[in-house]
Design a protein around this motif. Structure first.
Motif, PDB file in Angstrom:
ATOM      1  N   TYR A 217       4.650   0.330  -0.740  1.00  0.00           N
ATOM      2  CA  TYR A 217       3.942   0.568  -1.779  1.00  0.00           C
ATOM      3  C   TYR A 217       3.085   0.070  -1.352  1.00  0.00           C
ATOM      4  CZ  TYR A 217       9.083   0.421  -4.187  1.00  0.00           C
ATOM      5  OH  TYR A 217      10.312   1.017  -4.305  1.00  0.00           O
TER       6      TYR A 217
ATOM      7  N   THR B  85      -1.335  -1.418  -2.633  1.00  0.00           N
ATOM      8  CA  THR B  85      -2.552  -1.494  -4.148  1.00  0.00           C
ATOM      9  C   THR B  85      -3.390  -2.057  -2.901  1.00  0.00           C
ATOM     10  OG1 THR B  85      -3.071  -3.731  -5.614  1.00  0.00           O
ATOM     11  CG2 THR B  85      -1.744  -3.950  -4.225  1.00  0.00           C
TER      12      THR B  85
ATOM     13  N   THR C 204      -2.147  -2.772 -10.002  1.00  0.00           N
ATOM     14  CA  THR C 204      -1.840  -0.928  -9.663  1.00  0.00           C
ATOM     15  C   THR C 204      -1.323  -0.929  -8.548  1.00  0.00           C
ATOM     16  OG1 THR C 204      -4.027  -0.371  -9.018  1.00  0.00           O
ATOM     17  CG2 THR C 204      -3.412  -0.272 -11.674  1.00  0.00           C
TER      18      THR C 204
ATOM     19  N   THR D  49       0.803   1.900  -5.736  1.00  0.00           N
ATOM     20  CA  THR D  49       1.340   3.316  -5.634  1.00  0.00           C
ATOM     21  C   THR D  49       2.113   3.150  -4.863  1.00  0.00           C
ATOM     22  OG1 THR D  49      -1.830   3.763  -5.909  1.00  0.00           O
ATOM     23  CG2 THR D  49       0.202   5.657  -4.400  1.00  0.00           C
TER      24      THR D  49
END
Length: 298
Positions: A278, A280, A286, A288
């Motif tokens: 992951y 950010t 948020t 991604t």
């Protein structure tokens, strides 16, 4: 004694095909380390079959066949130096385990520099304020080690108070301004040492940290992924004395690696036990997902 039975890493992915150094890859097997580079806008993934580099949106196989080691643990000390440990490639003449290895060419080639072939460091941590201070845990013999010269020489530390077996410790980090101040996530909670691992005291008994990472080397910022009473990703401004939630929690998985971009404080990557990655760029507002179950996502 409360112990957290953590999920296995789901090691079922297989590296696709016979990759060559410099080629783009689509998947990986086993996530054993995740670190941002110091010299460029890129990060590296330590896997069961060598290093993978992520840069400019591409996932690049770093190693030739003889260097595709099973990298266990990864520490990037500076622009020129990486440390790792683990097991040799099937095409290598090196003995198993690899001890402590060094690379000075962005992970392309490696040479043993210490404890070869004696240790298998599954946890390898370089202090953010002084990269000569390196801590490691040998899964092979379940011992705690400390180096004060960037990994060339090591002391096996006789620990007192750190839960046994030491080889089952999940996470490790140290204070950037006070390198002798070490935190460890164990099966029984989070433990703290003020003397480079010689003596330990319990810091958190109702939760444990599957990942711990000191952030900006100029302050006391710390990030951790907890299971237990605390659950999910947390941030501390005082090296773990107090915590605030970042509202990021995984179902049936947990984070095992955290790395902060050395030039962009808000940019963080996470690696999970189930081979997810992951990212950010806004410090967790948020996220991604870049990889799932060992497969890189478009």
């Amino acid at each position: 004694m409360k112990k957290w039975l953590l999920l296995g890493a789901g090691f079922v992915s297989i590296l696709a095909g016979c990759q060559t150094a410099g080629s783009e890859v689509e998947e990986f097997s086993h996530l054993h380390g995740l670190e941002y580079a110091h010299h460029e806008d890129a990060f590296y993934v330590a896997t069961h079959h060598g290093l993978i580099k992520h840069a400019d949106g591409e996932w690049i196989d770093v190693n030739k066949e003889a260097e595709k080691h099973d990298f266990m643990g990864l520490a990037i000390l500076d622009e020129n130096t990486m440390l790792s440990s683990g097991h040799p490639s099937h095409s290598s003449d090196l003995e198993d385990p690899l001890g402590v290895m060094k690379s000075t060419d962005q992970g392309e080639t490696w040479e043993p520099i210490a404890l070869y072939p004696e240790v298998d460091f599954h946890l390898l941590h370089a202090n953010k304020g002084d990269s000569n201070q390196v801590y490691a845990i040998d899964a092979y013999n379940s011992h705690f080690y400390h180096s004060e010269d960037g990994g060339y020489s090591w002391e096996q530390v006789e620990t007192g108070g750190l839960p046994e077996p030491i080889g089952h410790t999940y996470s490790l980090t140290s204070h950037p301004q006070f390198p002798s101040h070490v935190l460890a996530g164990t099966e029984e909670g989070v433990y703290m040492s003020l003397d480079s691992g010689q003596t330990w005291e319990e810091m958190e008994s109702n939760s444990t940290a599957t990942a711990l990472e000191s952030l900006n080397g100029d302050n006391e910022e710390l990030m951790a992924y907890f299971v237990g009473e605390l659950e999910g990703l947390y941030f501390s401004k005082d090296f773990g004395q107090t915590w605030e939630s970042l509202d990021f929690t995984l179902e049936n998985d947990m984070i095992s690696y955290i790395s902060q971009h050395p030039g962009q404080d808000n940019e963080i990557i996470l690696g999970s036990m189930q081979e997810a990655i992951y990212h950010t760029s806004d410090f967790g507002d948020t996220w991604t997902q870049l990889a799932e179950n060992g497969k890189f996502l478009p």
